[in-house]
Design an enzyme around this catalytic site. Structure first.
Site, PDB file in Angstrom:
ATOM      1  N   GLY A   1      21.777 -44.269  36.002  1.00 44.45           N
ATOM      2  CA  GLY A   1      22.810 -43.311  36.399  1.00 44.45           C
ATOM      3  C   GLY A   1      22.231 -41.918  36.459  1.00 44.45           C
ATOM      4  O   GLY A   1      21.765 -41.460  37.508  1.00 44.45           O
ATOM      5  N   ARG A   2      22.208 -41.236  35.306  1.00 44.13           N
ATOM      6  CA  ARG A   2      21.746 -39.844  35.285  1.00 44.13           C
ATOM      7  C   ARG A   2      20.313 -39.705  35.772  1.00 44.13           C
ATOM      8  O   ARG A   2      19.963 -38.692  36.389  1.00 44.13           O
ATOM      9  CB  ARG A   2      21.905 -39.280  33.870  1.00 44.13           C
ATOM     10  CG  ARG A   2      23.372 -39.059  33.508  1.00 44.13           C
ATOM     11  CD  ARG A   2      23.577 -38.944  32.029  1.00 44.13           C
ATOM     12  NE  ARG A   2      23.312 -40.202  31.353  1.00 44.13           N
ATOM     13  CZ  ARG A   2      23.441 -40.381  30.042  1.00 44.13           C
ATOM     14  NH1 ARG A   2      23.833 -39.370  29.279  1.00 44.13           N
ATOM     15  NH2 ARG A   2      23.201 -41.554  29.500  1.00 44.13           N
TER      16      ARG A   2
ATOM     17  N   TYR B   1      39.448 -48.250  30.284  1.00 44.67           N
ATOM     18  CA  TYR B   1      40.440 -48.171  31.352  1.00 44.67           C
ATOM     19  C   TYR B   1      41.386 -49.376  31.253  1.00 44.67           C
ATOM     20  O   TYR B   1      41.395 -50.074  30.242  1.00 44.67           O
ATOM     21  CB  TYR B   1      39.747 -48.032  32.711  1.00 44.67           C
ATOM     22  CG  TYR B   1      38.949 -46.737  32.779  1.00 44.67           C
ATOM     23  CD1 TYR B   1      39.600 -45.504  32.653  1.00 44.67           C
ATOM     24  CD2 TYR B   1      37.562 -46.734  32.912  1.00 44.67           C
ATOM     25  CE1 TYR B   1      38.884 -44.305  32.679  1.00 44.67           C
ATOM     26  CE2 TYR B   1      36.845 -45.539  32.944  1.00 44.67           C
ATOM     27  CZ  TYR B   1      37.510 -44.339  32.814  1.00 44.67           C
ATOM     28  OH  TYR B   1      36.806 -43.151  32.829  1.00 44.67           O
TER      29      TYR B   1
ATOM     30  N   ARG C   1      31.834 -55.202  35.251  1.00 41.10           N
ATOM     31  CA  ARG C   1      31.332 -54.315  34.176  1.00 41.10           C
ATOM     32  C   ARG C   1      32.250 -54.444  32.967  1.00 41.10           C
ATOM     33  O   ARG C   1      33.471 -54.290  33.073  1.00 41.10           O
ATOM     34  CB  ARG C   1      31.289 -52.856  34.647  1.00 41.10           C
ATOM     35  CG  ARG C   1      30.944 -51.897  33.514  1.00 41.10           C
ATOM     36  CD  ARG C   1      30.526 -50.508  33.982  1.00 41.10           C
ATOM     37  NE  ARG C   1      29.098 -50.463  34.267  1.00 41.10           N
ATOM     38  CZ  ARG C   1      28.373 -49.335  34.358  1.00 41.10           C
ATOM     39  NH1 ARG C   1      28.952 -48.154  34.222  1.00 41.10           N
ATOM     40  NH2 ARG C   1      27.088 -49.371  34.602  1.00 41.10           N
TER      41      ARG C   1
ATOM     42  N   PRO D   1      27.491 -46.911  38.868  1.00 41.89           N
ATOM     43  CA  PRO D   1      28.638 -46.183  39.431  1.00 41.89           C
ATOM     44  C   PRO D   1      28.767 -44.786  38.808  1.00 41.89           C
ATOM     45  O   PRO D   1      28.664 -44.647  37.593  1.00 41.89           O
ATOM     46  CB  PRO D   1      29.841 -47.044  39.014  1.00 41.89           C
ATOM     47  CG  PRO D   1      29.278 -48.367  38.647  1.00 41.89           C
ATOM     48  CD  PRO D   1      27.884 -48.133  38.179  1.00 41.89           C
TER      49      PRO D   1
END
Ligand SMILES: Cc1cc2nc3c(=O)[nH]c(=O)nc-3n(C[C@H](O)[C@H](O)[C@H](O)COP(=O)(O)O)c2cc1C
Length: 375
Positions: free
Chosen positions: A331-332, A187, A235, A24
């Protein structure tokens, strides 16, 4: 040559063409929560690039739960159709697509990284939306520069559980194959799990059982709202990376509970509780979080997804082959090369027919290769 990386994987009724997942990645490009052509191209190119499963960015279950102003959303029925366009394109090009559902909690309201990534001021948040406040288990800020969150009432907790459940229902309407619950990176749910941020004395705090309750409540309600043939990912930050914080052994206890509810895959990340994590950061290196995936898989038997500085096809293949994880997420590396999966296949087991490339491209690549081989 047979590769572990390109062996299909079945989870519930979902058949993935390989073990490569696009992790994500926030785009800050969806005003009002509405995805648009940016998301179609951004996510669609990963389907053309050969990934097995593509995750959306963290998609807010409520405006309150947005990480940044322009997060993608699934808090309104009107968000479904624009997602459907993205989902259909990805399906037409052979990949599966999952939505990561998240609530930012006390880390709501931050600028994109290219603008510095700082916390928005309270004035900036209220100017965006008069109801936008940071919520947390306790009145403990996420770090320097972050305002003190409102300690959530039981009613507010119950509302967030409902929001996750309704967003999962909309995700099904949009045609998503997978829901991933974002319970990592400091979060909302992570802040309930960690004793550093959760100092409640009611049913949602105190001992491990109490701190896990929000995660378990959300997972159970989402599992009930999400069709039983579709798989559920979660996750986790396997460790806070802070002294006295959430540990890998705590993760193992939580994962056993999540398995019993019907969570199928644990996506093993770490950190993110902000300032406190600076006390003992998880050392960065190639595949630095793979040992977390290996531990969780070995101790619970759950399917795991490894993520973090997985950059090389042989490294990725070895992660699967060695039994550390069932899936690898990039991801990257996918931003650097959206065709990373097809290039990895070329590196591990070249196919002169280019059969897994889009038919519109494969025939031309055959001709290109014949020419290159003749030089
Ligand atoms: C641009 C960008 C945005 C990200 N947004 C999210 C996100 O929305 N949700 C999430 O769980 N992780 C997010 N991450 C973390 C990635 O999913 C991934 O775990 C991390 O970048 C490590 O993998 P990598 O080394 O392959 O990049 C983001 C990373 C990047 C680079």
């Amino acid at each position: 040559m047979s590769t572990a990386l390109f062996k299909p994987l079945r989870v519930r009724s979902l058949e993935l063409r390989n073990r490569i997942v696009i992790s994500p990645m926030m785009q800050h490009a969806a005003p009002g929560g509405f995805v648009n052509n940016w998301h179609l191209v951004h996510l669609g190119k990963f389907a053309l690039g050969g990934a097995g499963l593509i995750f959306t960015e963290s998609t807010a279950v409520s405006p309150m739960g947005r990480i940044g102003r322009d997060d993608a959303g699934l808090w309104r029925d009107e968000h479904v159709q624009p997602w459907r366009n993205v989902v259909d394109f990805v399906h037409q090009n052979g990949a599966a697509i999952g939505v990561q559902l998240g609530h930012a909690g006390r880390k709501a309201g931050s600028k994109p990284l290219w603008e510095g990534g700082d916390a928005l001021t309270t004035t900036q948040m209220l100017a965006d939306d008069p109801n936008w406040v940071r919520l947390g288990p306790s009145a403990i800020p996420a770090g320097e520069g972050w305002s003190t969150p409102k300690a959530m009432t039981l009613e507010e907790i119950s509302q967030v559980v409902d929001e996750f459940s309704r967003a999962a229902g909309r995700a099904d309407q949009a045609g998503f194959d997978v829901v991933e619950l974002h319970f990592g990176h400091g979060y909302l749910v992570t802040s309930f799990l960690s004793p550093l941020s959760n100092q409640r004395t009611d049913a949602y705090g105190g001992d491990l059982e109490g701190r896990m309750k929000l995660a378990i409540d959300i997972a159970a309600r989402v599992r009930a709202a999400w069709p039983s043939h579709k798989p559920l990912w979660c996750r986790l930050s396997v460790v806070d990376g802070a002294v006295g914080g959430w540990s890998a052994d705590d993760t193992v206890v939580l994962v056993r509970r999540l398995q019993a509810i019907g969570v199928d895959v644990i996506d093993c990340s770490s950190g993110g509780l902000t300032e406190q994590t600076k006390a003992l950061p998880v050392p960065r290196g190639l595949g630095f979080q793979v040992p977390f995936a290996r531990k969780v898989r070995a101790e619970t038997g759950v399917l795991t997804q490894a993520v973090g500085m997985i950059v090389d096809p042989h490294q990725a293949d070895e992660i699967i082959r060695s039994g550390a994880a069932d899936l690898v997420a990039i991801g990257r590396e996918a931003l650097f090369d959206p065709y990373w999966p097809l290039h990895a296949q070329w590196a591990l087991a070249p196919d002169p027919q280019f059969a897994d490339w889009h038919v519109r491209h494969g025939v031309w690549l055959q001709k290109r290769q014949t020419f290159l081989d003749s030089l």
